[in-house]
Design an enzyme around this catalytic site. Structure first.
Site, PDB file in Angstrom:
ATOM      1  CB  VAL A 221      -0.945   0.014   1.221  1.00 49.25           C
ATOM      2  CG1 VAL A 221      -1.887   1.202   1.142  1.00 49.25           C
ATOM      3  CG2 VAL A 221      -1.736  -1.289   1.307  1.00 49.25           C
ATOM      4  CE1 TYR A 222       6.042   4.994   2.875  1.00 45.78           C
ATOM      5  CE2 TYR A 222       7.269   3.602   1.342  1.00 45.78           C
ATOM      6  CZ  TYR A 222       7.189   4.732   2.125  1.00 45.78           C
ATOM      7  OH  TYR A 222       8.238   5.597   2.163  1.00 45.78           O
ATOM      8  N   GLY A 223       3.970   1.457  -1.012  1.00 47.29           N
ATOM      9  CA  GLY A 223       4.648   1.550  -2.306  1.00 47.29           C
ATOM     10  C   GLY A 223       3.759   2.163  -3.371  1.00 47.29           C
TER      11      GLY A 223
END
Ligand SMILES: *[C@@H]1O[C@H](CO)[C@@H](O)[C@H](O)[C@H]1NC(C)=O
EC number: 1.1.1.294
Length: 262
Positions: A221-223
């Site tokens: 998700v961060y990526g």
């Protein structure tokens, strides 16, 4: 803190902005006083440096990299607005940074003293996901400092490392809204103020794992938000070619890693 003499902390590779600021590198040293030593021809930022204290807003600046950055700007005699969600953390950070300035003053020589005496730190709570909070932060900064020269979107979260199915609704919502929505809102508001300033201004978004489209297993998700920000940056650069506002990407990882591995 001040006496550590360790060369570390915050090295920056900046890219983007207009054609004049193609590749800039900022180095800053904990215990040193330099931020804004830039390589790059005709850097627009140089004007800001020469013109005296810069007014800098840093989101997510009550800990980690954000706080280290705030300290470096302050030790260069700049004016800094601290912001994070917790009012208590903001107060605590302001106190801590003011102590750092005093520590600096107690050992400073004449010229450095003059620089440090210009330093000013203020702050307010702000949840970057909330449009009204971001507007409040902008108004606070302009009210306290008169203008905003540099805005750094540092607030970000990854909520740990695990497979996607182990991220809760709240986790996902918070990662995307802080990293992506927050940066979009802040960039828009900052640009809206800067475009009317005589000197314009500069907005920096933080790079992170996944920025270039590479995979980020266990923190997908961060990526995805970091990759989205790269796209945003590329689009904005084309949109704002003739604008007085420079949009840039700051990559803390590269130089930092470089320094640590040396
Ligand atoms: C993911 O969730 C499953 C089921 O709740 C659990 O058994 C597993 O330990 C979790 N894995 C991680 C890495 O958190």
């Amino acid at each position: 803190m001040m006496s550590s003499g360790v060369v570390l902390a915050v090295g920056f590779q900046l890219s983007g902005g207009d054609s004049q600021t193609d590749a800039l590198i900022w180095y800053s040293w904990l215990g040193g006083v330099i931020i804004g030593t830039m390589l790059g021809a005709n850097s627009v930022l140089e004007e800001h440096c020469k013109a005296g204290p810069r007014n800098v807003v840093i989101t997510g600046s009550t800990r980690g990299l954000g706080k280290a950055l705030a300290r470096e700007f302050l030790l260069s005699g700049d004016h800094v607005v601290i912001a994070s969600r917790s009012p208590d953390s903001v107060l605590q950070t302001i106190n801590e940074l003011e102590e750092n300035i005093q520590e600096g003053l107690s050992v400073a020589k004449k010229k450095q003293r003059e620089t440090l005496l210009q330093a000013k730190v203020v702050g307010t709570s702000c949840d970057v996901c909330k449009p009204e909070d971001v507007k409040k932060l902008v108004n606070f900064a302009v009210g306290e400092l008169g203008s905003i020269d540099i805005w750094i979107n540092n607030a970000g979260t990854n909520k740990g490392f695990r497979p996607l199915v182990n991220f809760s609704d709240e986790d996902i919502t918070q990662i995307v809204s802080t990293n992506l929505v927050g940066s979009l809102l802040c960039t828009r508001e900052a640009m809206d103020v800067m475009q009317y300033q005589e000197k314009g201004g500069h907005v920096f978004n933080m790079d992170g794992a996944g920025s270039g489209g590479s995979s980020t297993p266990l923190t997908a998700v961060y990526g995805s938000t970091k990759c989205g920000l790269r796209q945003f940056q590329a689009s904005l650069m084309k949109e704002s070619r003739r604008s007085k506002v420079g949009v840039h990407t700051a990559s803390p990882g590269m130089v930092l890693t470089d320094l640590l591995l040396r």
